[in-house]
Design a protein around this motif. Sequence first.
Motif, PDB file in Angstrom:
ATOM      1  N   VAL A   1      14.909  -5.737  10.869  1.00  0.00           N
ATOM      2  CA  VAL A   1      14.497  -6.250  11.749  1.00  0.00           C
ATOM      3  C   VAL A   1      13.587  -7.153  11.324  1.00  0.00           C
ATOM      4  CG1 VAL A   1      11.766  -4.789  12.402  1.00  0.00           C
ATOM      5  CG2 VAL A   1      13.983  -3.128  12.208  1.00  0.00           C
ATOM      6  N   TRP A   2      13.040  -7.718   9.831  1.00  0.00           N
ATOM      7  CA  TRP A   2      12.454  -8.809   9.409  1.00  0.00           C
ATOM      8  C   TRP A   2      12.774  -8.703   7.697  1.00  0.00           C
ATOM      9  CZ3 TRP A   2       8.870  -8.140   5.385  1.00  0.00           C
ATOM     10  CH2 TRP A   2       7.861  -9.146   4.665  1.00  0.00           C
ATOM     11  N   GLN A   3      12.607 -10.088   6.965  1.00  0.00           N
ATOM     12  CA  GLN A   3      12.081 -10.344   6.461  1.00  0.00           C
ATOM     13  C   GLN A   3      11.586 -10.785   5.382  1.00  0.00           C
ATOM     14  OE1 GLN A   3      16.218 -11.996   5.623  1.00  0.00           O
ATOM     15  NE2 GLN A   3      16.605 -13.242   7.988  1.00  0.00           N
ATOM     16  N   GLU A   4      11.383 -10.585   4.163  1.00  0.00           N
ATOM     17  CA  GLU A   4      10.264 -11.308   3.026  1.00  0.00           C
ATOM     18  C   GLU A   4      11.108 -12.970   3.686  1.00  0.00           C
ATOM     19  OE1 GLU A   4       6.774 -12.561   2.595  1.00  0.00           O
ATOM     20  OE2 GLU A   4       7.142 -10.275   1.248  1.00  0.00           O
TER      21      GLU A   4
ATOM     22  N   ARG B   1      12.138  -3.215   3.866  1.00  0.00           N
ATOM     23  CA  ARG B   1      13.920  -3.118   3.790  1.00  0.00           C
ATOM     24  C   ARG B   1      14.377  -3.575   4.924  1.00  0.00           C
ATOM     25  NH1 ARG B   1      14.833   2.397  -0.111  1.00  0.00           N
ATOM     26  NH2 ARG B   1      12.909   1.808  -1.448  1.00  0.00           N
ATOM     27  N   GLY B   2      13.556  -4.052   6.302  1.00  0.00           N
ATOM     28  CA  GLY B   2      14.195  -4.742   7.135  1.00  0.00           C
ATOM     29  C   GLY B   2      14.502  -3.028   8.182  1.00  0.00           C
ATOM     30  N   ILE B   3      14.175  -1.955   8.277  1.00  0.00           N
ATOM     31  CA  ILE B   3      15.102  -0.667   8.736  1.00  0.00           C
ATOM     32  C   ILE B   3      14.391  -1.045  10.019  1.00  0.00           C
ATOM     33  CG2 ILE B   3      14.887   1.471   8.671  1.00  0.00           C
ATOM     34  CD1 ILE B   3      14.969   1.540   5.266  1.00  0.00           C
ATOM     35  N   ALA B   4      12.451  -0.789  10.085  1.00  0.00           N
ATOM     36  CA  ALA B   4      12.086  -0.062  10.990  1.00  0.00           C
ATOM     37  C   ALA B   4      10.386  -0.535  11.129  1.00  0.00           C
ATOM     38  CB  ALA B   4      11.959   0.973  11.462  1.00  0.00           C
ATOM     39  N   ALA B   5       9.853  -2.000  12.189  1.00  0.00           N
ATOM     40  CA  ALA B   5       8.351  -1.653  12.443  1.00  0.00           C
ATOM     41  C   ALA B   5       7.517  -1.295  13.062  1.00  0.00           C
ATOM     42  CB  ALA B   5       8.578  -3.833  12.285  1.00  0.00           C
ATOM     43  N   PRO B   6       7.459   0.005  11.892  1.00  0.00           N
ATOM     44  CA  PRO B   6       5.648   0.639  13.263  1.00  0.00           C
ATOM     45  C   PRO B   6       4.756  -0.454  12.382  1.00  0.00           C
ATOM     46  CG  PRO B   6       7.395   2.295  11.593  1.00  0.00           C
ATOM     47  CD  PRO B   6       7.995   0.796  11.284  1.00  0.00           C
ATOM     48  N   SER B   7       3.385  -0.356  12.824  1.00  0.00           N
ATOM     49  CA  SER B   7       2.209  -0.237  11.740  1.00  0.00           C
ATOM     50  C   SER B   7       1.268   1.133  11.321  1.00  0.00           C
ATOM     51  CB  SER B   7       1.563  -1.356  12.709  1.00  0.00           C
ATOM     52  OG  SER B   7       1.069  -0.648  13.442  1.00  0.00           O
ATOM     53  N   GLY B   8       0.349   0.193  10.454  1.00  0.00           N
ATOM     54  CA  GLY B   8      -0.540   1.420  10.317  1.00  0.00           C
ATOM     55  C   GLY B   8      -1.805   1.201  10.668  1.00  0.00           C
ATOM     56  N   THR B   9      -2.635   2.664  11.014  1.00  0.00           N
ATOM     57  CA  THR B   9      -3.480   2.738  11.350  1.00  0.00           C
ATOM     58  C   THR B   9      -4.205   3.983  10.024  1.00  0.00           C
ATOM     59  OG1 THR B   9      -5.428   2.530  12.784  1.00  0.00           O
ATOM     60  CG2 THR B   9      -3.328   4.152  13.001  1.00  0.00           C
ATOM     61  N   MET B  10      -6.180   4.229  10.079  1.00  0.00           N
ATOM     62  CA  MET B  10      -6.348   5.631  10.129  1.00  0.00           C
ATOM     63  C   MET B  10      -6.311   5.840  11.129  1.00  0.00           C
ATOM     64  SD  MET B  10      -6.590   4.358   6.793  1.00  0.00           S
ATOM     65  CE  MET B  10      -7.247   6.202   6.241  1.00  0.00           C
ATOM     66  N   ILE B  11      -5.962   7.565  11.242  1.00  0.00           N
ATOM     67  CA  ILE B  11      -6.747   8.329  11.818  1.00  0.00           C
ATOM     68  C   ILE B  11      -7.516   9.343  11.264  1.00  0.00           C
ATOM     69  CG2 ILE B  11      -6.111   9.942  13.648  1.00  0.00           C
ATOM     70  CD1 ILE B  11      -5.015   7.023  14.981  1.00  0.00           C
ATOM     71  N   ASN B  12      -9.025   9.310  11.640  1.00  0.00           N
ATOM     72  CA  ASN B  12      -9.782  10.647  11.125  1.00  0.00           C
ATOM     73  C   ASN B  12      -9.472  10.206   9.810  1.00  0.00           C
ATOM     74  OD1 ASN B  12     -10.771  11.212  13.523  1.00  0.00           O
ATOM     75  ND2 ASN B  12      -9.125  13.126  14.093  1.00  0.00           N
ATOM     76  N   GLY B  13      -9.929   9.167   8.844  1.00  0.00           N
ATOM     77  CA  GLY B  13      -9.579   9.179   7.422  1.00  0.00           C
ATOM     78  C   GLY B  13      -7.508   9.391   7.123  1.00  0.00           C
ATOM     79  N   GLN B  14      -6.650   9.329   7.890  1.00  0.00           N
ATOM     80  CA  GLN B  14      -5.513   9.312   7.190  1.00  0.00           C
ATOM     81  C   GLN B  14      -4.631   8.832   7.292  1.00  0.00           C
ATOM     82  OE1 GLN B  14      -5.256  13.373   9.658  1.00  0.00           O
ATOM     83  NE2 GLN B  14      -6.026  14.449   7.760  1.00  0.00           N
TER      84      GLN B  14
END
Length: 504
Positions: free
Chosen positions: A55-58, A453-466
């Motif tokens: 999916v992605w590589q450095e 590791r190029g497996i998948a590319a979700p992104s991140g966020t904070m939901i109610n501090g989590q």
Amino acid sequence: MLEKSSSEQAEPAQAEMPGLEQSLDPQDWGNFRQLAHQMVDDMLEHLATIATRPVWQEMPAATREALTQPLNCQPVGEAAVYQEFCQQVLPYTNGNLHPRFWGWVQGTGMPLAMMADMLAAGINPHMAGFNQAPALVEHQVLECLRTLMQMPVGTSGVLCSGGTMANIVGLTVARQAQAGFNVRQEGLQQQSQPFTVYCSTETHGWAQKAVEVLGIGNKFLRRIPVNNDFQLDLTALGQAVAQDRQAGCQPICVIANVGTVNTGAIDDLPAIADFCQQEKLWFHVDGAFGALAMLSPRLRPLVQGLERADSLAFDLHKWMFLPFEVACILVRDAEMHRSTFALTPSYIAPTSRGIIKGGLPFAERGYELTRGFKALKVWMCLKAYGVDAFVKVIEQNVDQIQYLQQLILQSTTLELLAPVPLNVVCFRYRQADLTPAQLNALNQEILLQLQERGIAAPSGTMINGQYAIRVANVNHRSRRADFTHLVTAICELGAEFAPKFSSI
Ligand SMILES: *Cc1c(COP(=O)(O)O)cnc(C)c1O
């Protein structure tokens, strides 16, 4: 080839200077044609085999190093620079073409639209207006989009670079419509009552840019709390507007979300539309990706009410899968739209015949004068595949996210962090013996491992501090198996890394 030593005296001007004048067309059309065909073949091969690569590589350090040098403009020729593109640029992108890319909200593009962009750049029409075939194509596209969004006949619109620009254009018209004085002439220098704008705390960052650039100021963007479904709280909205009026402010606009960036939440559009009608406020809808649910009879009930917008912004480079950049703003009051931006200096005054007959309508609907032929890719893809093809993939994306939600709910180690109204799901890996801080760190590590590791590319966020792993599905290449793969990988990574995070 122009070759002249610097010591040589310039020739006196002559009527014709054969051999000395240059253009930037290829010197050898035959060679260039071959190279151009190679480019098309290579890119189609790249697209056809996209799923076989990570999916992605450095980027390797040497490539990064090469691309951070000052640009070397010593001419290397067409073939050599294409080689550099293939080696240094092509392999090291975000990864958003891949079937397992679901980060942020990045569209995937489509091969036919890629070719349409090439044709558009080839004929390179100036899209301020000019009533020739390309302008008619954009008018047709706008009218089609208006119909799909169920906005009334007479609604005005224009294609923009992206959702940010489309939304800012909408808010500019709102300011013009609501000012009550000549805001184009006076600006906001003299006005005694500050304008206020309302949106939920889940609203995308474009709204802040908009109030800043429009002179309203970030301080006067009222960020209204949301309910448990991340929808704008109408009681709080009513209170805020009443309070502001009492304090001598002039409320002008409510921004409603159709698909928030964090969780895909859809505000209560009919209720906000009613509220705006009662309070005489401009009803602006940010439908960046969510508005496209309107195309599907099955999903339409979720977003119904957006057609009541005074202005509606949505991207076509997200959930209509077209390559960057293209978005649309629709404005119910066409004359208000025009009068927000129209100006006619003599150098672009329309004539009654010739090329500029018909004027520059698109320049009078936004900030941009020179615009590219974005409309062509929309026009060609809609005509080639029909609206139903897009509806099927949009519905498929929602079904896939429902499937992922089921996998999460069935898992003993995964936890859903927000409701899943549309095509976005926020969740995390969980283990009972970890503290909240450890869980946040662990889930960020899982996300980064997925990417690295190029497996998948979700992104991140904070939901109610989590800390949440966030999957936003606007990907026409994803298959159910890709989501199964994601869940398996997350559970494995969770088990692998949890011990490392239980001690920090
Ligand atoms: C992406 C997005 C925007 C901004 O659109 P761009 O095309 O990135 O400029 C605005 N609002 C929402 C909800 C979005 O998802």
